[in-house]
Scaffold this motif. Structure first.
Motif, PDB file in Angstrom:
ATOM      1  N   ALA A 106      12.458 -41.748  20.679  1.00  0.00           N
ATOM      2  CA  ALA A 106      13.503 -41.765  21.703  1.00  0.00           C
ATOM      3  C   ALA A 106      14.363 -43.012  21.583  1.00  0.00           C
ATOM      4  CB  ALA A 106      12.862 -41.679  23.088  1.00  0.00           C
ATOM      5  N   LEU A 123      18.247 -42.506  21.252  1.00  0.00           N
ATOM      6  CA  LEU A 123      19.097 -42.934  22.357  1.00  0.00           C
ATOM      7  C   LEU A 123      19.958 -44.126  21.987  1.00  0.00           C
ATOM      8  CD1 LEU A 123      16.733 -42.514  25.451  1.00  0.00           C
ATOM      9  CD2 LEU A 123      18.219 -40.848  24.331  1.00  0.00           C
ATOM     10  N   SER A 161      22.603 -41.745  28.124  1.00  0.00           N
ATOM     11  CA  SER A 161      21.360 -41.024  27.889  1.00  0.00           C
ATOM     12  C   SER A 161      20.539 -40.989  29.170  1.00  0.00           C
ATOM     13  CB  SER A 161      20.564 -41.685  26.762  1.00  0.00           C
ATOM     14  OG  SER A 161      20.335 -43.055  27.060  1.00  0.00           O
ATOM     15  N   VAL A 175      16.277 -40.128  30.843  1.00  0.00           N
ATOM     16  CA  VAL A 175      14.874 -39.773  30.686  1.00  0.00           C
ATOM     17  C   VAL A 175      14.433 -39.035  31.942  1.00  0.00           C
ATOM     18  CG1 VAL A 175      14.303 -41.697  29.165  1.00  0.00           C
ATOM     19  CG2 VAL A 175      14.029 -41.962  31.623  1.00  0.00           C
ATOM     20  N   MET A 202      16.658 -33.128  22.201  1.00  0.00           N
ATOM     21  CA  MET A 202      15.918 -34.032  23.081  1.00  0.00           C
ATOM     22  C   MET A 202      14.534 -34.310  22.505  1.00  0.00           C
ATOM     23  SD  MET A 202      17.008 -32.620  26.877  1.00  0.00           S
ATOM     24  CE  MET A 202      17.195 -30.899  26.443  1.00  0.00           C
ATOM     25  N   ILE A 218       7.180 -36.574  29.426  1.00  0.00           N
ATOM     26  CA  ILE A 218       8.465 -37.269  29.484  1.00  0.00           C
ATOM     27  C   ILE A 218       9.422 -36.608  28.505  1.00  0.00           C
ATOM     28  CG2 ILE A 218       7.790 -38.993  27.748  1.00  0.00           C
ATOM     29  CD1 ILE A 218       9.474 -41.029  29.390  1.00  0.00           C
ATOM     30  N   ALA A 276      13.533 -37.100  26.934  1.00  0.00           N
ATOM     31  CA  ALA A 276      14.694 -37.990  26.839  1.00  0.00           C
ATOM     32  C   ALA A 276      15.745 -37.356  25.942  1.00  0.00           C
ATOM     33  CB  ALA A 276      14.282 -39.354  26.284  1.00  0.00           C
ATOM     34  N   CYS A 307      14.168 -38.531  37.344  1.00  0.00           N
ATOM     35  CA  CYS A 307      15.041 -38.764  36.194  1.00  0.00           C
ATOM     36  C   CYS A 307      15.941 -39.963  36.443  1.00  0.00           C
ATOM     37  CB  CYS A 307      15.871 -37.514  35.878  1.00  0.00           C
ATOM     38  SG  CYS A 307      16.920 -36.950  37.227  1.00  0.00           S
ATOM     39  N   ASP A 321      19.353 -42.334  34.332  1.00  0.00           N
ATOM     40  CA  ASP A 321      20.212 -42.501  33.156  1.00  0.00           C
ATOM     41  C   ASP A 321      20.277 -43.968  32.785  1.00  0.00           C
ATOM     42  OD1 ASP A 321      22.163 -43.783  34.787  1.00  0.00           O
ATOM     43  OD2 ASP A 321      22.952 -41.831  35.385  1.00  0.00           O
ATOM     44  N   ASN A 322      20.989 -44.241  31.711  1.00  0.00           N
ATOM     45  CA  ASN A 322      21.025 -45.623  31.207  1.00  0.00           C
ATOM     46  C   ASN A 322      22.186 -46.430  31.756  1.00  0.00           C
ATOM     47  OD1 ASN A 322      23.083 -44.340  29.860  1.00  0.00           O
ATOM     48  ND2 ASN A 322      22.663 -45.306  27.868  1.00  0.00           N
ATOM     49  N   LEU A 336      15.533 -48.183  27.237  1.00  0.00           N
ATOM     50  CA  LEU A 336      14.615 -47.067  27.470  1.00  0.00           C
ATOM     51  C   LEU A 336      13.485 -47.456  28.426  1.00  0.00           C
ATOM     52  CD1 LEU A 336      13.590 -44.226  26.880  1.00  0.00           C
ATOM     53  CD2 LEU A 336      12.518 -45.117  24.798  1.00  0.00           C
ATOM     54  N   ILE A 344      12.652 -45.686  32.090  1.00  0.00           N
ATOM     55  CA  ILE A 344      11.352 -45.102  32.433  1.00  0.00           C
ATOM     56  C   ILE A 344      10.861 -45.651  33.771  1.00  0.00           C
ATOM     57  CG2 ILE A 344       8.936 -44.967  31.736  1.00  0.00           C
ATOM     58  CD1 ILE A 344       9.877 -44.900  28.839  1.00  0.00           C
TER      59      ILE A 344
END
Length: 719
Positions: A281, A285, A291, A293, A332, A343, A345, A385, A387-388, A395, A399
């Protein structure tokens, strides 16, 4: 999912190295055997001949010693005596003659011929007895050698009568004056000027060496055969070792392949494990601008294991892994973080589905029923969930955010998806701050204790104070116990916190008037876990009593039904120990949970506290509530328990529970939780109010007017 990298084929490397070693060793053994076959016969023959030579020399030395002894002690004495007996070479034909020393030597040689050994004397001098014996080239050569070196040893291998022999020649010297005199006076002596150590003849000892050489050759054959067999055994052993090494190398390669798979792949679900997921991931990513997760937790997975067995749980994991792998496709990455947690991503496509949309689709996907051995399992999942943040979060940070959102999804009822937002962020930040405050408060013992009074309805006196834990924020405001207590339980701090509450409550309450009891709430963890100082609950309370001197009868320990559900045997054992000390046990919040009537008689409670939810229902449904409360009070009194109504905030609520026979009241109407510095004034004011309202009663009331006295009144009431 791409395949993990593997190590080089160690079996091929081992095969190459072992082959080189085996071939090299075999060549060394072959060369060694060849050299041994070439050199060993000569070495054994030489050694054998050296041994025979030593043997021949020993024979010659023995003959010389015998001859010397015979010359000096026999022949010389006979001649000196001058009798009829004389020494002569022709002694066999004359009974008065004995052999000459030389003749005796030759006779000894004749005796040794049966042992394949021959001793002979040869001389160029014209002795009458040796006229027929001529020296051959070996003896002549030896004679010449002895003229210059009378101590030399001359030898030669020869073949006589078809047998291999070793001929050894030494000088036959005059070694005593008796010999010199004898030779000088002998009429047959070829000369008359003999001197000591003159060489008079060549003494040759000849031994047949055929048997010795044959034995040596046989020994050589045996040695060569033995070394050949040993080399063969070594070669076979090396081949076996090589084969085993190759097998071990192949097993090692196979094991490495399995370990590699285990290190990267979750063997049950077939998806990437945590480490492999983070690697894949992270790589995927890193190439995406935005992105997400999604953390997926199977709802009530423990119930599936408990109801249908772990095999069913494993099948569920396999099925969820299959569904998620199909759903993820190539775009994904799917992984399993352990237990029932998966999980997923991937990159967020412009104009495509949002992370929350994808998470909701997964909720629907997992919610599809699954058949296991003819049984239809109803599956569901909670998903968090995140996002970044358009590339601003890594990552691991996503999480963490998704985990907080998952926590919210579970608390919201499960079978749903929640996306991380600022509210969740603020909640997490606050939790971290509370965790830090809790840790600091445990270390510094900086928790505060407030106390809420309990009123005896009959005497209108405050007969007890319930200790309530408070945690103050740096700004001065208090954090609600309903917020920090669950966090303390998650941090496994509740047992040490409880121990502090017990100690500090007794330290504060020991100065109150004797009838005022000290009520302390207990959590399930305190019954099942020892505190950091190694004490269990009973030992902690006993230590606090010993320190403060508070009478056990003044202590009331409040437990809820959750304590009784934790571990009945362990709880009952400790409750019995506490009651045997004189401590009173109260069932708190009765009616808020399972409310099993079996608890009332099984555990032998002294006090029952009706949950505050009953007080809140007085206004909405008093008729139905009245029957329930009346039954609770009647049953409790029958079992000898004192009944206290909690949450009393209005006069109507006070009157309602008073009329139904409750013994005590607690709530904001009676008194709000107060700091320790306010307790003494409140108790004094209560005493004054009671004295003013009932002057006929004694102000200096004793212990029997406390909760324990309620039992006495109840007993009189029922008699």
């Amino acid at each position: 999912m791409s395949k993990p990298k593997s190590q080089p084929d160690s079996a091929a490397s081992v095969d190459m190295l072992s082959s080189q070693f085996v071939i090299g060793t075999l060549l060394i053994l072959l060369l060694g055997n060849l050299i041994l076959a070439l050199l060993l016969p000569d070495m054994l023959e030489k050694t054998t001949l050296q041994a025979v030579e030593r043997s021949n020399l020993q024979v010659a030395d023995q003959v010389k010693l015998t001859r010397k002894y015979y010359s000096e002690n026999v022949v010389a004495r006979i001649r000196k005596a001058g009798g009829p007996i004389t020494a002569d070479w022709d002694w066999r034909n004359n009974p008065n003659h004995i052999p000459l020393p030389a003749t005796m030597t030759l006779d000894l040689g004749d005796l040794m011929k049966s042992a394949d050994t021959r001793v002979e004397l040869y001389s160029p001098y014209p002795w009458p007895s040796r006229a027929t014996r001529k020296m051959d080239d070996f003896q002549s050569s030896a004679w010449v050698t002895f003229q210059s070196d009378p101590f030399a040893v001359v030898q030669r291998r020869d073949v006589i009568h078809g047998k291999r022999v070793l001929r050894v020649a030494v000088a036959d010297r005059l070694v005593s004056e008796a010999c010199v005199s004898c030779h000088d006076t002998d009429v047959n002596s070829p000369k008359k000027d003999w001197k000591l150590n003159d060489v008079r003849a060549v003494m040759e000892v000849t031994k047949v060496v055929e048997p010795d050489l044959a034995a040596a050759e046989l020994l050589g054959h045996h040695i060569l055969l033995g070394t050949s067999i040993a080399s063969l055994i070594v070669a076979l052993a090396l081949m076996l070792i090589k084969t085993q090494a190759q097998m071990r190398a192949r097993e090692r390669d196979q094991m490495f392949a399995r370990v590699t798979e285990m290190a990267y792949i979750d063997t049950l679900s077939g998806v990437a494990n945590r480490g492999r997921f983070m690697e894949l991931a992270g790589e995927r990513l890193a190439k995406a601008e935005t992105s997400f997760v999604a953390l997926i937790d199977i709802d009530h997975f423990k119930d599936i294991n408990d109801d249908f067995g772990h095999a069913a749980g494993d099948e569920v994991i396999v099925e969820i892994g299959r569904r998620l792998t199909t759903f993820a496709g190539q775009g994904m990455t799917v992984g399993r973080f352990g237990g029932d947690e998966f999980i997923l991503a991937g990159a967020i496509q412009t104009g495509g589905a949002t992370p929350l949309d994808i998470a909701r689709d997964i909720v629907d996907l997992i919610h599809e029923p699954m058949r296991y051995r003819g049984i239809l399992l109803d599956l569901s999942a909670s998903i968090g969930c995140a996002d970044n943040g358009r590339g601003f979060k890594t990552l691991p940070q996503m999480i963490v955010d998704a985990d907080d959102a998952l926590y919210r999804a579970k608390n919201a009822g499960r079978n749903r998806a929640v996306q991380f937002d600022e509210a969740i962020h603020d909640q997490r930040t606050r939790r971290r701050r509370i965790e830090k405050l809790l840790q600091q408060a445990v270390t510094d013992e900086s928790f505060e204790l407030h106390f809420q009074p309990v009123l005896d309805i009959g005497s209108r006196r405050i007969v007890g104070m319930e200790a309530l834990l408070r945690l103050r924020e740096p700004g001065g405001s208090y954090i609600p116990p309903s917020e920090f207590i669950p966090i303390a339980e998650d941090m496994r701090l509740i047992v040490d916190i409880g121990a502090q509450v017990i100690r500090n409550s007794l330290r504060i309450g020991k100065n109150w008037p004797a009838p005022v009891t000290i009520a302390i709430n207990l959590s399930p963890g305190q019954f099942l876990t020892r505190s950091s100082d190694g004490r269990n609950l009973v030992e902690t309370i006993q230590a606090a009593i010993d320190e403060t001197g508070v009478l056990p009868i003044r202590i009331v320990l409040e437990v809820t039904e959750s304590v009784l559900l934790a571990d009945s045997d362990a709880v009952i054992s400790q409750l019995e120990s506490l009651k045997s000390m004189g401590i009173r046990i109260a069932l708190d919040d009765f009616g808020s949970g399972y409310s099993s009537l079996g608890y009332l008689w099984k555990f032998g409670f002294d006090v029952l506290k009706i949950d505050q939810s009953f007080a809140k229902g007085v206004q909405s449904n008093p008729q139905q509530l009245e029957e329930i409360v009346r039954s609770i009070v009647s049953l409790s009194h029958t079992l000898g328990m004192v009944v206290i109504a909690e949450g009393i905030e209005t006069d109507g609520e006070r009157e309602f529970f008073t009329n139904l026979g409750c013994d005590g009241l607690q709530g904001y109407l009676i008194g709000r939780p107060m700091a320790t510095d306010r307790i003494a004034p409140v108790l004094l004011r209560n005493l004054k109010e009671v004295a003013d309202g009932a002057a006929q009663r004694q102000l200096d009331f004793g212990l029997e007017e406390s909760i324990y006295a309620w039992r006495l009144r109840l007993s009189n009431r029922h008699n």
